[in-house]
Design a protein around this motif. Structure first.
Motif, PDB file in Angstrom:
ATOM      1  N   HIS A  10       0.834  -1.200   0.000  1.00  0.00           N
ATOM      2  CA  HIS A  10       0.000   0.000   0.000  1.00  0.00           C
ATOM      3  C   HIS A  10       0.873   1.257   0.000  1.00  0.00           C
ATOM      4  O   HIS A  10       2.006   1.217   0.501  1.00  0.00           O
ATOM      5  CB  HIS A  10      -0.878   0.062   1.259  1.00  0.00           C
ATOM      6  CG  HIS A  10      -1.502  -1.239   1.641  1.00  0.00           C
ATOM      7  ND1 HIS A  10      -0.957  -2.090   2.579  1.00  0.00           N
ATOM      8  CD2 HIS A  10      -2.634  -1.837   1.191  1.00  0.00           C
ATOM      9  CE1 HIS A  10      -1.726  -3.162   2.707  1.00  0.00           C
ATOM     10  NE2 HIS A  10      -2.752  -3.048   1.868  1.00  0.00           N
ATOM     11  N   PRO A  11       0.359   2.359  -0.500  1.00  0.00           N
ATOM     12  CA  PRO A  11       1.074   3.627  -0.351  1.00  0.00           C
ATOM     13  C   PRO A  11       1.248   3.925   1.141  1.00  0.00           C
ATOM     14  O   PRO A  11       0.294   3.838   1.902  1.00  0.00           O
ATOM     15  CB  PRO A  11       0.118   4.644  -1.003  1.00  0.00           C
ATOM     16  CG  PRO A  11      -0.754   3.841  -1.904  1.00  0.00           C
ATOM     17  CD  PRO A  11      -0.919   2.505  -1.232  1.00  0.00           C
ATOM     18  N   VAL A  35       6.889  -0.009  -6.658  1.00  0.00           N
ATOM     19  CA  VAL A  35       5.637  -0.514  -7.223  1.00  0.00           C
ATOM     20  C   VAL A  35       4.680  -0.818  -6.074  1.00  0.00           C
ATOM     21  O   VAL A  35       5.054  -1.472  -5.098  1.00  0.00           O
ATOM     22  CB  VAL A  35       5.872  -1.793  -8.052  1.00  0.00           C
ATOM     23  CG1 VAL A  35       4.542  -2.335  -8.593  1.00  0.00           C
ATOM     24  CG2 VAL A  35       6.840  -1.509  -9.196  1.00  0.00           C
ATOM     25  N   TYR A  36       3.452  -0.330  -6.196  1.00  0.00           N
ATOM     26  CA  TYR A  36       2.425  -0.599  -5.193  1.00  0.00           C
ATOM     27  C   TYR A  36       1.447  -1.633  -5.729  1.00  0.00           C
ATOM     28  O   TYR A  36       0.941  -1.493  -6.845  1.00  0.00           O
ATOM     29  CB  TYR A  36       1.672   0.686  -4.832  1.00  0.00           C
ATOM     30  CG  TYR A  36       2.551   1.737  -4.209  1.00  0.00           C
ATOM     31  CD1 TYR A  36       2.933   1.653  -2.878  1.00  0.00           C
ATOM     32  CD2 TYR A  36       3.004   2.817  -4.963  1.00  0.00           C
ATOM     33  CE1 TYR A  36       3.751   2.614  -2.308  1.00  0.00           C
ATOM     34  CE2 TYR A  36       3.824   3.787  -4.402  1.00  0.00           C
ATOM     35  CZ  TYR A  36       4.185   3.687  -3.075  1.00  0.00           C
ATOM     36  OH  TYR A  36       4.999   4.646  -2.507  1.00  0.00           O
ATOM     37  N   THR A  38      -1.536  -2.301  -4.374  1.00  0.00           N
ATOM     38  CA  THR A  38      -2.907  -1.810  -4.242  1.00  0.00           C
ATOM     39  C   THR A  38      -2.940  -0.293  -4.212  1.00  0.00           C
ATOM     40  O   THR A  38      -1.922   0.369  -4.038  1.00  0.00           O
ATOM     41  CB  THR A  38      -3.581  -2.335  -2.962  1.00  0.00           C
ATOM     42  OG1 THR A  38      -3.146  -1.546  -1.837  1.00  0.00           O
ATOM     43  CG2 THR A  38      -3.250  -3.805  -2.718  1.00  0.00           C
ATOM     44  N   HIS A  39      -4.160   0.229  -4.308  1.00  0.00           N
ATOM     45  CA  HIS A  39      -4.373   1.674  -4.238  1.00  0.00           C
ATOM     46  C   HIS A  39      -4.412   2.168  -2.801  1.00  0.00           C
ATOM     47  O   HIS A  39      -4.442   3.382  -2.569  1.00  0.00           O
ATOM     48  CB  HIS A  39      -5.700   2.048  -4.902  1.00  0.00           C
ATOM     49  CG  HIS A  39      -5.845   1.556  -6.308  1.00  0.00           C
ATOM     50  ND1 HIS A  39      -4.990   1.920  -7.325  1.00  0.00           N
ATOM     51  CD2 HIS A  39      -6.772   0.733  -6.871  1.00  0.00           C
ATOM     52  CE1 HIS A  39      -5.379   1.340  -8.455  1.00  0.00           C
ATOM     53  NE2 HIS A  39      -6.441   0.610  -8.210  1.00  0.00           N
ATOM     54  N   ARG A  60      -2.465   8.208  -4.296  1.00  0.00           N
ATOM     55  CA  ARG A  60      -1.528   8.202  -5.415  1.00  0.00           C
ATOM     56  C   ARG A  60      -0.668   9.463  -5.404  1.00  0.00           C
ATOM     57  O   ARG A  60       0.545   9.396  -5.638  1.00  0.00           O
ATOM     58  CB  ARG A  60      -2.279   8.080  -6.745  1.00  0.00           C
ATOM     59  CG  ARG A  60      -2.679   6.643  -7.094  1.00  0.00           C
ATOM     60  CD  ARG A  60      -3.448   6.595  -8.404  1.00  0.00           C
ATOM     61  NE  ARG A  60      -3.650   5.231  -8.862  1.00  0.00           N
ATOM     62  CZ  ARG A  60      -2.985   4.651  -9.853  1.00  0.00           C
ATOM     63  NH1 ARG A  60      -2.049   5.329 -10.500  1.00  0.00           N
ATOM     64  NH2 ARG A  60      -3.230   3.405 -10.212  1.00  0.00           N
ATOM     65  N   ALA A  63       1.903   9.128  -2.751  1.00  0.00           N
ATOM     66  CA  ALA A  63       2.985   8.223  -3.159  1.00  0.00           C
ATOM     67  C   ALA A  63       3.989   8.945  -4.051  1.00  0.00           C
ATOM     68  O   ALA A  63       5.210   8.744  -3.925  1.00  0.00           O
ATOM     69  CB  ALA A  63       2.405   7.018  -3.888  1.00  0.00           C
ATOM     70  N   TRP A  77       2.103   0.827 -10.428  1.00  0.00           N
ATOM     71  CA  TRP A  77       0.916   0.309  -9.743  1.00  0.00           C
ATOM     72  C   TRP A  77       0.488  -0.997 -10.393  1.00  0.00           C
ATOM     73  O   TRP A  77       0.358  -1.061 -11.621  1.00  0.00           O
ATOM     74  CB  TRP A  77      -0.225   1.316  -9.818  1.00  0.00           C
ATOM     75  CG  TRP A  77       0.138   2.657  -9.261  1.00  0.00           C
ATOM     76  CD1 TRP A  77       0.747   3.691  -9.923  1.00  0.00           C
ATOM     77  CD2 TRP A  77      -0.053   3.113  -7.918  1.00  0.00           C
ATOM     78  NE1 TRP A  77       0.945   4.754  -9.078  1.00  0.00           N
ATOM     79  CE2 TRP A  77       0.464   4.434  -7.845  1.00  0.00           C
ATOM     80  CE3 TRP A  77      -0.621   2.527  -6.778  1.00  0.00           C
ATOM     81  CZ2 TRP A  77       0.424   5.172  -6.659  1.00  0.00           C
ATOM     82  CZ3 TRP A  77      -0.651   3.265  -5.596  1.00  0.00           C
ATOM     83  CH2 TRP A  77      -0.147   4.569  -5.543  1.00  0.00           C
ATOM     84  N   GLY A  79      -2.447  -2.208  -9.667  1.00  0.00           N
ATOM     85  CA  GLY A  79      -3.833  -1.891  -9.974  1.00  0.00           C
ATOM     86  C   GLY A  79      -4.894  -2.632  -9.184  1.00  0.00           C
ATOM     87  O   GLY A  79      -6.070  -2.604  -9.556  1.00  0.00           O
ATOM     88  N   ASP A  82      -7.279  -2.628  -2.261  1.00  0.00           N
ATOM     89  CA  ASP A  82      -6.842  -2.966  -0.912  1.00  0.00           C
ATOM     90  C   ASP A  82      -7.751  -4.074  -0.379  1.00  0.00           C
ATOM     91  O   ASP A  82      -8.965  -4.020  -0.518  1.00  0.00           O
ATOM     92  CB  ASP A  82      -6.983  -1.701  -0.052  1.00  0.00           C
ATOM     93  CG  ASP A  82      -6.378  -1.813   1.325  1.00  0.00           C
ATOM     94  OD1 ASP A  82      -6.259  -2.937   1.833  1.00  0.00           O
ATOM     95  OD2 ASP A  82      -6.043  -0.764   1.907  1.00  0.00           O
TER      96      ASP A  82
END
Length: 265
Positions: A10-11, A35-36, A38-39, A60, A63, A77, A79, A82
């Motif tokens: 997660h961010p 790289v994340y 989830t949002h 976002r 981040a 991301w 994509g 969560d």
């Protein structure tokens, strides 16, 4: 010099978990990519959302702000949504990272690894430090993506040192710094019922990040919308350094033995 891809759930996970390692690597001339998976859409809902702004958009932008502080060259991301904590109904949501097809998620990450020609991939330990479903999934996706990448990267796992945490709790208790009724046991059950982190004997790399601790604090501040960040930043300087001044990594396949050094420098 090489490209290092950090996969975080997660961010804001990058800020608390590997920000110092990232900044030190960037300062040394490595290309750092974050790289994340989830949002982070089940995080704290900011009270100051602008008209038409969503939680995802805010997280976002936070981040990206963190990336500027850490010298991160690219933010990516996967994509997914969560998944929430263990047992939440969001775990099984069709768009959640926890419920995602492993091969599909790994291919998304492997595509970024190939685009970057990544030499190193950093994921999480087998239970994601404390058992959060998205963190656990990061572990599996990172391992599978490393296998799928055209150039197999060196793999590291970000973790927490359970023995170090126990020593800190003991010292704080002996110093009278732990309020009555607020004791915390790193050997007790975390989100998935397992103890926190990893025993020190199973960890390979200890990175002292105190020289870039202000950057780590600034990366956390970039995620100001999140409630957890508030109490982290509210810690006295000495306490913040004790808790966040060390970062830990497992290197699968490496001979046992803890080395006090940055694994990439």
């Amino acid at each position: 010099m090489t490209t290092i891809v950090f996969l975080h759930a997660h961010p804001d996970d990058e800020a608390s978990g590997s920000a110092g390692t990232m900044r030190l690597a960037a300062d040394a001339g490595h290309r750092v990519v974050c790289v994340y998976a989830t949002h982070g859409d089940h995080g704290t809902v900011p009270t100051d959302l602008r008209e038409g702004e969503s939680v995802i958009q805010r997280r976002r932008s936070e981040a990206e702000a963190s990336a500027l502080v850490l010298g991160t060259a690219r933010v990516g991301w996967l994509g997914y949504a969560d998944s929430g904590m263990t047992g939440w109904e969001q775990n099984s949501h069709e768009q959640s990272f926890h419920a995602a097809d492993l091969e599909e998620a790994a291919r998304r990450l492997a595509q970024i690894l190939d685009e970057e020609g990544a030499g190193v991939l950093v994921g999480y330990d087998w239970h994601g430090g404390y058992g959060h479903p998205d963190h656990v999934k990061v572990h599996h996706v990172a391992h599978r993506a490393a296998e799928l990448a055209a150039r197999r990267p060196r793999l590291l796992e970000n973790t927490m040192n359970r023995d170090h945490m126990r020593r800190m709790v003991q010292a704080a208790t002996e110093a009278g710094l732990v309020p009555e009724g607020q004791d915390w046991d790193p050997d007790g059950p975390a989100d998935d019922g397992n103890p926190m982190g990893t025993p020190e004997a199973e960890i390979h790399w200890h990175v002292d990040v105190r020289e870039v601790l202000e950057a780590k604090r600034a990366a956390l501040a970039a995620h100001a919308s999140q409630e957890d960040v508030g109490w982290m930043l509210g810690m006295p300087t000495e306490q913040f350094a004790a808790i966040f001044g060390d970062e830990w990594y497992i290197e699968p396949g490496r001979e046992p033995g803890l080395r006090a050094a940055h694994p990439l420098l």
